[in-house]
Design a protein around this motif. Structure first.
Motif, PDB file in Angstrom:
ATOM      1  N   MET A 116      79.745  30.227 -35.797  1.00 25.02           N
ATOM      2  CA  MET A 116      79.271  29.278 -36.801  1.00 25.02           C
ATOM      3  C   MET A 116      80.048  29.437 -38.108  1.00 25.02           C
ATOM      4  SD  MET A 116      75.374  28.887 -38.223  1.00 25.02           S
ATOM      5  CE  MET A 116      75.349  30.547 -38.935  1.00 25.02           C
ATOM      6  N   LEU A 117      80.240  30.671 -38.544  1.00 26.28           N
ATOM      7  CA  LEU A 117      80.943  30.917 -39.806  1.00 26.28           C
ATOM      8  C   LEU A 117      82.412  30.504 -39.718  1.00 26.28           C
ATOM      9  CD1 LEU A 117      79.366  34.339 -40.812  1.00 26.28           C
ATOM     10  CD2 LEU A 117      78.971  32.117 -41.898  1.00 26.28           C
ATOM     11  N   ASP A 118      83.011  30.601 -38.531  1.00 25.05           N
ATOM     12  CA  ASP A 118      84.399  30.138 -38.363  1.00 25.05           C
ATOM     13  C   ASP A 118      84.496  28.632 -38.590  1.00 25.05           C
ATOM     14  OD1 ASP A 118      85.314  32.655 -37.816  1.00 25.05           O
ATOM     15  OD2 ASP A 118      85.405  32.388 -35.641  1.00 25.05           O
ATOM     16  N   LEU A 119      83.493  27.884 -38.113  1.00 23.80           N
ATOM     17  CA  LEU A 119      83.496  26.441 -38.328  1.00 23.80           C
ATOM     18  C   LEU A 119      83.251  26.096 -39.788  1.00 23.80           C
ATOM     19  CD1 LEU A 119      81.566  25.224 -35.149  1.00 23.80           C
ATOM     20  CD2 LEU A 119      83.993  24.876 -35.681  1.00 23.80           C
ATOM     21  N   VAL A 120      82.467  26.923 -40.464  1.00 24.48           N
ATOM     22  CA  VAL A 120      82.281  26.731 -41.903  1.00 24.48           C
ATOM     23  C   VAL A 120      83.599  26.982 -42.631  1.00 24.48           C
ATOM     24  CG1 VAL A 120      81.085  27.552 -43.953  1.00 24.48           C
ATOM     25  CG2 VAL A 120      79.821  27.296 -41.808  1.00 24.48           C
ATOM     26  N   ALA A 121      84.275  28.071 -42.273  1.00 25.95           N
ATOM     27  CA  ALA A 121      85.544  28.414 -42.926  1.00 25.95           C
ATOM     28  C   ALA A 121      86.602  27.341 -42.695  1.00 25.95           C
ATOM     29  CB  ALA A 121      86.045  29.769 -42.414  1.00 25.95           C
ATOM     30  N   SER A 122      86.560  26.692 -41.537  1.00 22.27           N
ATOM     31  CA  SER A 122      87.549  25.657 -41.219  1.00 22.27           C
ATOM     32  C   SER A 122      87.272  24.346 -41.939  1.00 22.27           C
ATOM     33  CB  SER A 122      87.566  25.404 -39.708  1.00 22.27           C
ATOM     34  OG  SER A 122      86.403  24.694 -39.301  1.00 22.27           O
TER      35      SER A 122
END
Length: 345
Positions: free
Chosen positions: A300-306
């Protein structure tokens, strides 16, 4: 420390001074920097949760900084910026061993099984298993929304609903959980329909990616959705937790569709009537979704960072701890747009 405490169910909570918590050997104490006001907290205050012992401090979706560390904790230190799932696994049961801490058989829940985050400090159990490191660039108000509403929606859409590009997805109830689901399903490439009674929430649902919205006051919701989708949705979520939204969610599905129950159904709504003929005749899947494990936060946090997900857009009013009692008592009125977050202590 200052904390919001209630001594009787359904009686007005008060801002009081209580003893600071101390960490369990396996736990930590966090200095709370932000904590959301959620309908689950309202259910607890109403007396719908048997885990709560009085007097009680609510609050379960939080972000903060590690203030004190138990002797057995190895992965965290004072000063770490963290959040935590609202369900904390024990680390010892069969479900935790299989990686499913969200249904831990001996789960701990801050704000339910022990005092929560409507306070300056909160104790968290089994820190090595349950804490999640936060990006330095993420503000605390946004991070507080991850622990319950956003993470719960992520699991409901991605892990339980298995939503994929091109599918039709209906989201019934566009509060914090529902708006999160709209954003996440849209990021997955789905065609999302948002349903609510509040025009302001429907407007925000469109801004967050819904291809169309329906006002439940003005439409036969299942029929309207079946018409829009030419036969029904592939996945539908009840993000509110009410017999009417649950029923609409099931009835708007196409054959072999998936209904995901995300909103809690407690108290007088705990045993709703289910449209079983459709479930059997069209092989509908009924799925529950209850929080999300700490080890899944990375995706989830990777998608936020992207930039594909932007939970900051879901933060609504930011209030003080002194404002929390009134905000908690009014959660059943559904007045807020987005997540109300306590950021001033």
């Amino acid at each position: 420390m200052k904390a919001v405490l209630f001594e009787k169910f359904q009686s007005a909570p008060k801002l009081v001074t209580v003893d600071d918590p101390t960490p369990e050997p396996h736990g930590v104490v966090l200095r709370v920097a932000a904590t959301g006001v959620c309908r689950s907290d309202w259910h607890g205050w109403m007396g719908h949760d048997s885990d709560i012992d009085l007097p009680h401090v609510p609050g379960h979706e939080l972000a903060g900084v590690v203030e004190a560390v138990g002797n057995d904790v190895t992965k965290w230190k004072v000063g770490d910026k963290v959040t935590v799932p609202f369900i904390c696994g024990c680390g010892s049961c069969s479900e935790c061993h299989s990686g499913n801490q969200q249904v831990c058989l001996q789960q701990e829940q801050p704000g339910f099984t022990h005092w929560g985050s409507f306070a300056e400090y909160v104790g968290i159990h089994q820190a090595d298993l349950n804490l999640v490191a936060l990006p330095e660039t993420m503000n605390f108000a946004t991070a507080a929304s991850l622990g319950c509403r956003f993470a719960t929606s992520f699991r409901a859409v991605v892990d339980q609903g298995k939503v994929s590009a091109g599918q039709w997805v209906a989201v019934h109830g566009c509060g914090g959980v529902g708006l999160s689901a709209v954003m996440i399903a849209s990021a997955c490439g789905a065609n999302v329909i948002g349903v609510d009674l509040d025009p302001a929430k429907l407007t925000l649902a469109k801004e967050l990616g819904a291809v169309t919205v329906l006002n439940g006051r003005e439409a036969d919701v299942p029929e309207a959705i079946r018409e829009i989708t030419r036969g029904g949705t592939h996945v539908s979520l009840d993000a509110l937790g009410h017999p009417s939204t649950m029923t609409n969610s099931i009835l708007c599905l196409r054959p072999r569709g998936k209904h995901v129950q995300v909103g809690l159904m407690l108290g007088e709504h705990a045993a709703p009537t289910v449209p079983m003929p459709k479930i059997v005749g069209q092989e509908i899947e009924l799925l529950g979704s209850h929080g999300m494990q700490a080890h899944r936060y990375g995706a989830m946090l990777d998608l936020v960072a992207s930039g594909k997900l932007d939970p900051a857009r879901l933060v609504g009013e930011q209030i003080s701890l002194a404002d929390a009692p009134q905000a908690l008592m009014e959660m059943d009125k559904f007045r807020s747009v987005g997540a109300t977050v306590i950021t001033r202590f």
